[in-house]
Motif scaffolding. Sequence first.
Motif, mmCIF file in Angstrom:
data_model
loop_
_atom_site.group_PDB
_atom_site.id
_atom_site.type_symbol
_atom_site.label_atom_id
_atom_site.label_comp_id
_atom_site.label_asym_id
_atom_site.label_seq_id
_atom_site.Cartn_x
_atom_site.Cartn_y
_atom_site.Cartn_z
ATOM 1 N N ASN A 1 0.799 -1.224 0.000
ATOM 2 C CA ASN A 1 0.000 0.000 0.000
ATOM 3 C C ASN A 1 0.835 1.279 0.000
ATOM 4 O O ASN A 1 0.286 2.377 -0.041
ATOM 5 C CB ASN A 1 -0.956 0.012 1.194
ATOM 6 C CG ASN A 1 -2.135 -0.935 0.992
ATOM 7 O OD1 ASN A 1 -2.967 -0.703 0.131
ATOM 8 N ND2 ASN A 1 -2.177 -2.006 1.762
ATOM 9 N N LYS B 1 -1.944 2.439 -6.942
ATOM 10 C CA LYS B 1 -2.565 2.046 -5.672
ATOM 11 C C LYS B 1 -4.073 2.267 -5.737
ATOM 12 O O LYS B 1 -4.546 3.158 -6.447
ATOM 13 C CB LYS B 1 -1.981 2.856 -4.512
ATOM 14 C CG LYS B 1 -0.472 2.744 -4.379
ATOM 15 C CD LYS B 1 -0.007 1.308 -4.222
ATOM 16 C CE LYS B 1 1.499 1.199 -4.322
ATOM 17 N NZ LYS B 1 1.949 -0.188 -4.420
ATOM 18 N N SER C 1 -6.760 5.621 -2.777
ATOM 19 C CA SER C 1 -6.093 6.697 -2.052
ATOM 20 C C SER C 1 -6.939 7.971 -2.083
ATOM 21 O O SER C 1 -7.755 8.176 -2.979
ATOM 22 C CB SER C 1 -4.719 6.973 -2.654
ATOM 23 O OG SER C 1 -4.851 7.491 -3.955
#
Lengths: 322, 322
Positions: free
Chosen positions: A290, B185, B188
């Motif tokens: 992450n 990712k 976010s």
Amino acid sequence: MASKTALHPLSIGIDIGGTGTKFGIVDRDGNLLFSDEISTKKHADVHSFIDELYNALSTLIEKAGGIGRMKGIGVGAPNGNYYTGTIEYAPNLPWKGIIPLAKLIEDKFKLPVTLTNDANAAAIGEMMYGAAKGMKDFIMITLGTGVGSGIVANGQLIYGHDGFAGEVGHTIIIPDGRIHPGTGKKGSLESYASATGVKYTTLELLETTDTPSVLRDIPKEEIDSKKVYEAAIQGDGLARHVYEYTGRILGLAMANCVMFSSPEAIILFGGLTKAGDLILKPTREHMEANLIQVFQNKVKLLISHLRESDAAILGASALVWE
Amino acid sequence: MASKTALHPLSIGIDIGGTGTKFGIVDRDGNLLFSDEISTKKHADVHSFIDELYNALSTLIEKAGGIGRMKGIGVGAPNGNYYTGTIEYAPNLPWKGIIPLAKLIEDKFKLPVTLTNDANAAAIGEMMYGAAKGMKDFIMITLGTGVGSGIVANGQLIYGHDGFAGEVGHTIIIPDGRIHPGTGKKGSLESYASATGVKYTTLELLETTDTPSVLRDIPKEEIDSKKVYEAAIQGDGLARHVYEYTGRILGLAMANCVMFSSPEAIILFGGLTKAGDLILKPTREHMEANLIQVFQNKVKLLISHLRESDAAILGASALVWE
């Protein structure tokens, strides 16, 4: 003539947890000379808690040379406020509202008292005597009944504007996730990555899957994180899945911490860390997964070197010398 | 004889954003004397960027009395590292890998250069000249093409162990949520609470709902956060829902920030804040809803007093005086 040692002042460290309260007498070099423990949980009334604490500590104080040698008392407690000396709305303690704990202890012991968050105290302990010696930027995460944290940046503990900084355990990791019985909030780290969280994850997996497990032979009300650990080290698939799941959430939370204050290390301590790689491996893996590139493969993931009970007592006692 | 003013040294502030780069010449009292802007985006090569920057800045430097009056250059840039003067793996910039930006600018201008994260620079600007004057604990969040942040605790900017602290925009708020094209990712903050995020939320709502909206009359490739804003202030239900949704996620992220470092205030700036209460109301509401009791109704939510473009230039220029 008194020996030189006899003249050295000592400090008292008290670590108040949701279940038990640990305390001890510490010298300036961080040696824990005498220590003991009482229950926190059984005292619905804070005054009866203070009374038992006073009785238990008095015995240690006598052993250590009497009250005259004690320079002061440092206390680590959930939601403990460094600025005001109060415990405010601690979800995991039996005492509700705002408790003037430093004042109550001061009045009882007639010694100066400094209070902070229990995990902040542990962080100070690690910085002075443990794995964070010499570090200027690190985060301490305590995985016990609840999840606490202490954040050090630029070599200083972050207390925040109001003295309550470092409540990583209450950050929301799974929006609309599992409800926290103490706070009423959904999806906080503490609802998953604590001893209580491990218990609930296990109960959920037992109910929602058909995975065979030795834990199915135990009455549900007797399942706790210790039994899950014992099953996991024997290779129980469901118990291992509990750690995998817990590590996934803890790793994500830690990645968020890293992207916030970019520490050199995250130091873990508390019951859950006893599971070793069962929990550390998925935690590290999901933390790295992450993180954006700039933070990857940089952050040390350390287990406290100090004995579990000692770090918080040492840290609390260190407040006295400051 | 030269006037007293003519003798005063000046500093140069440069704010590099994903889309454009703003720069100006600033005096010690924080007055932005001359400023201009060039495109960042169009320069696939960092050297051609530096060349255009040099040409544009040289004009301002001449106007301000020549290079001899310039004490130095401060630069704010995404993923800018205070310790090394490099930009490392910035997802929103055209230059990939590790770019020795401070060195490149130093060689071109023959002036000392200090670099930091763009949002850190903005935070310093706010602390010296803006809404955070006198505050010791605050968080600056910039809502532009991306989401940046600068964290101040104990009166100091938190750079972290490696100089990269303050990447709140990359913290994961919705696990397995929307993918970030720059980082890869999922979920976010930046994937939702940026101009780009607002665009994608709008496209998603147009596709997955039947809500009538003036935005349905616009070709999809032309929809951007500006058009969504215009629709919202005209009362368009879908556009308002976009802000409600964005505020929900931003509020949650801010609650997590508060529980981490417990700031006195969160200061917002950037394009998204122009939507005023459309975004602020849901943001504040969801921040409060996710805070545990001890933090509730305490944290000021402020919009930067400084002109949007000025804060980052002023902050960057302030690095020169340090």
